[in-house]
Write an enzyme that holds these catalytic residues in place. Sequence first.
Site, PDB file in Angstrom:
ATOM      1  CG  HIS A 206      31.795  -2.086   7.599  1.00  0.00           C
ATOM      2  ND1 HIS A 206      33.049  -1.702   8.009  1.00  0.00           N
ATOM      3  CD2 HIS A 206      31.256  -1.024   6.942  1.00  0.00           C
ATOM      4  CE1 HIS A 206      33.257  -0.449   7.621  1.00  0.00           C
ATOM      5  NE2 HIS A 206      32.192  -0.015   6.964  1.00  0.00           N
ATOM      6  CD  GLU A 207      27.752  -0.550   5.162  1.00  0.00           C
ATOM      7  OE1 GLU A 207      27.200   0.474   5.618  1.00  0.00           O
ATOM      8  OE2 GLU A 207      28.822  -0.498   4.544  1.00  0.00           O
TER       9      GLU A 207
ATOM     10  CG  HIS B 185      28.977   2.528   9.411  1.00  0.00           C
ATOM     11  ND1 HIS B 185      30.044   3.247   9.906  1.00  0.00           N
ATOM     12  CD2 HIS B 185      29.391   2.010   8.225  1.00  0.00           C
ATOM     13  CE1 HIS B 185      31.065   3.166   9.056  1.00  0.00           C
ATOM     14  NE2 HIS B 185      30.702   2.409   8.031  1.00  0.00           N
TER      15      HIS B 185
ATOM     16  CD  GLU C 251      33.912   3.586   6.741  1.00  0.00           C
ATOM     17  OE1 GLU C 251      33.838   2.348   6.815  1.00  0.00           O
ATOM     18  OE2 GLU C 251      32.978   4.279   6.335  1.00  0.00           O
TER      19      GLU C 251
HETATM   20 ZN   LIG Z   1      31.761   1.919   6.348  1.00  0.00          ZN
END
Ligand SMILES: [Zn+2]
Length: 262
Positions: free
Chosen positions: A116-117, A120, A181
């Site tokens: 997830h990170e 980004h 997100e």
């Molecule tokens: Zn996030």
Amino acid sequence: MRNFLRPCLFSVLLLAGCADLNFYSDEDLEPLSVQAYAEAQEQYPEVKSGPDHDMVQRVAQKIAAASGENFAWEAKLLKADDVVNAFCLPNGRIAVYTGILPVTQNEDALAAVLGHEVAHATKRHGGKRMTQGMLTQAGLTAADLAMGLGKMSDESKGMVMGVLGAGAQIGVILPYSRDNESEADIEGIRYAIRAGYDPNEAPKLWERMAALGSGGPAWLSTHPDPMDRAAELRKRIPQIIEEEKGKQAKPTKSVAPGAVKK
Ligand SMILES: [Zn+2]
């Protein structure tokens, strides 16, 4: 700064509401990324050995490789047992706080967090968020905008750092948009699958995160409701697994990942 955008100031004004705008190149973000990473490391000591250190390095390396992005990756485990958080700065600087490990509990769940990170960073959400922040802060007047866009001077960098919150108070993470997100959730799951991890640990992890309660973990303050995310992911994961299998079946050119620097 991407110069080709300069002649389109008025289109820019119209597009200001579009979360996908990004005026910042990777090079623009490099000094900010370096500074934010240094600040994080000044706050907490680095864990330089041991099984947790090794696990973070292993997961970071696999996720970085799975992303196919040729950043100069770095990963550090920071000793902060009360900080339930992790981040990946623009251009691939990853940090994991020890406080998130009791929540991740296993390597597959850590892979979900780092997937997830990292997403980004690979999706340039930092630059997009800063673009939004700059447009908002500029008051959206053409004159302000022209100044801000026309030159990436020290003042405008200063303004940008202001928008970033300089990383100091609230950590180096500010909330991304909901779209960012969701995109990071889905893309992160793809990286985890490609890296050989079990994607089904992701929704379980978000549920454990939810059980910690709001106002608790730093992660929750910058991320949408984890129960919603868990439910959405549960729905999507079988399809994502199928899509990733399809990709693996086709011959793809191999990406030589850069080693993750400790
Ligand atoms: Zn996030």
